[in-house]
Design an enzyme around this catalytic site. Structure first.
Site, PDB file in Angstrom:
ATOM      1  N   ASP A 208       0.073  -7.307  -4.911  1.00 58.99           N
ATOM      2  CA  ASP A 208      -1.346  -7.395  -4.566  1.00 58.99           C
ATOM      3  C   ASP A 208      -1.402  -8.339  -3.377  1.00 58.99           C
ATOM      4  O   ASP A 208      -1.075  -9.525  -3.500  1.00 58.99           O
ATOM      5  CB  ASP A 208      -2.105  -7.964  -5.780  1.00 58.99           C
ATOM      6  CG  ASP A 208      -3.553  -8.266  -5.451  1.00 58.99           C
ATOM      7  OD1 ASP A 208      -3.969  -8.075  -4.290  1.00 58.99           O
ATOM      8  OD2 ASP A 208      -4.272  -8.718  -6.361  1.00 58.99           O
TER       9      ASP A 208
ATOM     10  N   GLN B  84      -2.288   6.847   1.543  1.00 60.31           N
ATOM     11  CA  GLN B  84      -2.091   8.054   2.362  1.00 60.31           C
ATOM     12  C   GLN B  84      -0.898   7.908   3.315  1.00 60.31           C
ATOM     13  O   GLN B  84      -0.011   8.756   3.348  1.00 60.31           O
ATOM     14  CB  GLN B  84      -3.363   8.365   3.176  1.00 60.31           C
ATOM     15  CG  GLN B  84      -3.296   9.716   3.878  1.00 60.31           C
ATOM     16  CD  GLN B  84      -4.245   9.847   5.069  1.00 60.31           C
ATOM     17  OE1 GLN B  84      -4.820   8.854   5.532  1.00 60.31           O
ATOM     18  NE2 GLN B  84      -4.409  11.051   5.571  1.00 60.31           N
TER      19      GLN B  84
ATOM     20  N   LYS C 193     -10.807  -5.211  11.391  1.00 60.57           N
ATOM     21  CA  LYS C 193      -9.730  -4.678  12.237  1.00 60.57           C
ATOM     22  C   LYS C 193      -9.568  -5.501  13.523  1.00 60.57           C
ATOM     23  O   LYS C 193      -8.457  -5.816  13.933  1.00 60.57           O
ATOM     24  CB  LYS C 193      -9.973  -3.194  12.551  1.00 60.57           C
ATOM     25  CG  LYS C 193      -9.720  -2.281  11.357  1.00 60.57           C
ATOM     26  CD  LYS C 193      -8.249  -2.323  10.938  1.00 60.57           C
ATOM     27  CE  LYS C 193      -7.996  -1.795   9.560  1.00 60.57           C
ATOM     28  NZ  LYS C 193      -6.619  -1.970   9.078  1.00 60.57           N
TER      29      LYS C 193
ATOM     30  N   ILE D  70      -6.072  10.125  10.357  1.00 60.93           N
ATOM     31  CA  ILE D  70      -4.741  10.677  10.076  1.00 60.93           C
ATOM     32  C   ILE D  70      -4.874  11.852   9.114  1.00 60.93           C
ATOM     33  O   ILE D  70      -5.503  11.723   8.058  1.00 60.93           O
ATOM     34  CB  ILE D  70      -3.814   9.608   9.442  1.00 60.93           C
ATOM     35  CG1 ILE D  70      -3.765   8.331  10.290  1.00 60.93           C
ATOM     36  CG2 ILE D  70      -2.420  10.180   9.209  1.00 60.93           C
ATOM     37  CD1 ILE D  70      -3.065   8.442  11.597  1.00 60.93           C
TER      38      ILE D  70
ATOM     39  N   TYR E 181     -15.538  -2.872   8.352  1.00 64.19           N
ATOM     40  CA  TYR E 181     -14.180  -2.386   8.620  1.00 64.19           C
ATOM     41  C   TYR E 181     -13.753  -2.789  10.041  1.00 64.19           C
ATOM     42  O   TYR E 181     -12.671  -3.337  10.250  1.00 64.19           O
ATOM     43  CB  TYR E 181     -14.176  -0.867   8.475  1.00 64.19           C
ATOM     44  CG  TYR E 181     -12.830  -0.203   8.647  1.00 64.19           C
ATOM     45  CD1 TYR E 181     -11.784  -0.465   7.760  1.00 64.19           C
ATOM     46  CD2 TYR E 181     -12.609   0.715   9.667  1.00 64.19           C
ATOM     47  CE1 TYR E 181     -10.567   0.176   7.900  1.00 64.19           C
ATOM     48  CE2 TYR E 181     -11.389   1.365   9.804  1.00 64.19           C
ATOM     49  CZ  TYR E 181     -10.371   1.090   8.922  1.00 64.19           C
ATOM     50  OH  TYR E 181      -9.163   1.722   9.061  1.00 64.19           O
TER      51      TYR E 181
ATOM     52  N   ARG F  50      -2.737  -1.127  -7.875  1.00 62.37           N
ATOM     53  CA  ARG F  50      -3.306  -0.538  -9.090  1.00 62.37           C
ATOM     54  C   ARG F  50      -2.649   0.784  -9.467  1.00 62.37           C
ATOM     55  O   ARG F  50      -2.330   1.028 -10.611  1.00 62.37           O
ATOM     56  CB  ARG F  50      -4.813  -0.332  -8.910  1.00 62.37           C
ATOM     57  CG  ARG F  50      -5.523  -1.668  -8.845  1.00 62.37           C
ATOM     58  CD  ARG F  50      -6.946  -1.549  -9.324  1.00 62.37           C
ATOM     59  NE  ARG F  50      -7.561  -2.856  -9.316  1.00 62.37           N
ATOM     60  CZ  ARG F  50      -8.269  -3.348  -8.307  1.00 62.37           C
ATOM     61  NH1 ARG F  50      -8.475  -2.617  -7.222  1.00 62.37           N
ATOM     62  NH2 ARG F  50      -8.776  -4.560  -8.368  1.00 62.37           N
TER      63      ARG F  50
ATOM     64  N   GLY G 223       0.831  -1.208   0.000  1.00 62.45           N
ATOM     65  CA  GLY G 223       0.000   0.000   0.000  1.00 62.45           C
ATOM     66  C   GLY G 223       0.863   1.255   0.000  1.00 62.45           C
ATOM     67  O   GLY G 223       0.504   2.279   0.592  1.00 62.45           O
TER      68      GLY G 223
HETATM   69  C1  AKB Z   1     -11.196   5.668   8.408  1.00 60.48           C
HETATM   70  O1  AKB Z   1     -11.826   6.711   8.637  1.00 60.48           O
HETATM   71  O2  AKB Z   1     -11.672   4.662   7.884  1.00 60.48           O
HETATM   72  C2  AKB Z   1      -9.744   5.608   8.846  1.00 60.48           C
HETATM   73  C3  AKB Z   1      -9.627   5.064  10.221  1.00 60.48           C
HETATM   74  C4  AKB Z   1      -9.892   5.926  11.386  1.00 60.48           C
HETATM   75  O3  AKB Z   1      -9.332   3.923  10.386  1.00 60.48           O
HETATM   76  N1  AKB Z   1      -9.153   6.903   8.752  1.00 60.48           N
END
Ligand code: AKB
Length: 316
Positions: A53, A12, A146, A172, A142, A36, A8
């Site tokens: 990848d 960012q 995590k 971030i 997400y 990509r 990656g």
């Molecule tokens: C998001 O907003 O998905 C990320 C995070 C806080 O993990 N910046």
């Protein structure tokens, strides 16, 4: 000799982390793993890059073998808002991808840094002063990836001795590469819009407190953790780290100190708002401070001053 692969690397965090690692360890010792999007400018010219990848184990293995890699910063991931739109892709990249990286690390004896997130918490987590060890029942894909990632990394350390380490990053804020598809992206976009148009429409509502951090602290944190004495680490894979907590009005006020004519209004994105409402207002990061010396340098105004200085030069 440290030989590093960053997956990656055009993202960012990856784009700035790769350059900092090259500065510290030598350009030729840090491979930018790209998928990509191809690297450009300094990132492309200053050191090697390879297609990686993370959903393809053979590609990871090929690069690790070719460059004799001993440390992987695994940053390739799908962020929270996109993960809600594309949950299957999020699982594939965030979980299968991490599993592949850990398997290669096990085979080739690599240390692995993996970012977790404030997204690893959920509504049943104490939202203020969120403890290091607490309830983690996220309601987003997400978040599910995590928490699973944190546990998988713990497992690979305990079961196979892979030196896994990681941070629970907040939002971030940076001025080099834009984030893509996160819930906290507003706190980056607001600076670009303030410079370009003097106004911003915020997609999270007034009063939405979230932890945040300026990129130099995020990068220093990752490298400091990877360089820390492993014997001093109890929470290897999921250190709470934060540098500031604010809600949209506070960042707007901070910007007004430097651009007095700046204005902000609201047009709330319900998906992002729901995600943000399930995340902590402010985490307790004392474990990171105690175990490896986490000590962020930027507060809100210091970050705003620097963001505006850098973006003014670039965008005007
Ligand atoms: C998001 O907003 O998905 C990320 C995070 C806080 O993990 N910046």
């Amino acid at each position: 000799m440290t030989k590093i692969l960053v997956t990656g690397a055009v993202g960012q965090i990856g784009s700035e982390l790769t350059m900092e690692l090259r500065e510290r360890y030598g350009n030729e010792n840090v491979v930018a793993g790209v998928h990509r999007t191809q690297p450009e400018g300094e990132l492309k010219d200053s050191g090697p890059h390879e297609t990686v990848d993370c959903t393809d184990t053979e590609q990871i293995k090929r690069v690790v073998e070719k460059y004799n890699i001993d440390t992987i910063y695994h940053l390739a991931a799908i962020l929270s808002a996109v993960a809600e739109e594309k949950p299957h892709l999020a699982w594939k990249v965030n979980i299968d991808g991490l599993y592949n990286v850990l398997e290669v690390a096990r085979e080739f004896d690599c240390a692995v840094f993996t970012p977790s997130s404030i997204g690893a918490f959920g509504k049943s987590t104490p939202l203020d002063n969120t403890p290091q060890d607490t309830i983690q029942r996220p309601s987003t894909m997400y978040g599910v990836t995590k928490v699973s990632g944190e546990l998988l990394c713990d497992y690979y350390y305990k079961r196979f001795g892979v030196d896994t380490r990681g941070l629970r990053y907040p939002g971030i804020i940076s001025n080099v590469t834009l984030p893509g598809g996160g819930t906290t992206d507003y706190a980056v976009e607001i600076y670009y819009e303030a410079i370009k148009n003097g106004k911003y429409t915020c997609n999270l509502k007034k009063g939405t407190f979230l932890d945040m951090m300026y990129m130099p602290d995020a990068i220093k944190g990752a490298i400091d953790l990877m360089e820390a004495d492993g014997n001093s680490l109890t929470h290897r894979n999921a250190f709470n780290v934060t540098a500031m907590s604010f809600e949209p009005e506070m960042i707007a006020e901070s910007i007004k100190k430097f651009i007095p004519e700046f204005t902000m209004d609201y047009d709330v994105d319900p998906v992002k708002q729901e995600i943000a409402d399930s995340w902590p207002n402010k985490m307790d990061d004392s474990a990171a401070r105690q175990e490896w010396g986490w000590d962020p340098q930027y507060d809100l105004d210091a970050m705003t001053k620097d963001m505006i200085k850098v973006l003014r030069k670039r965008l005007k």
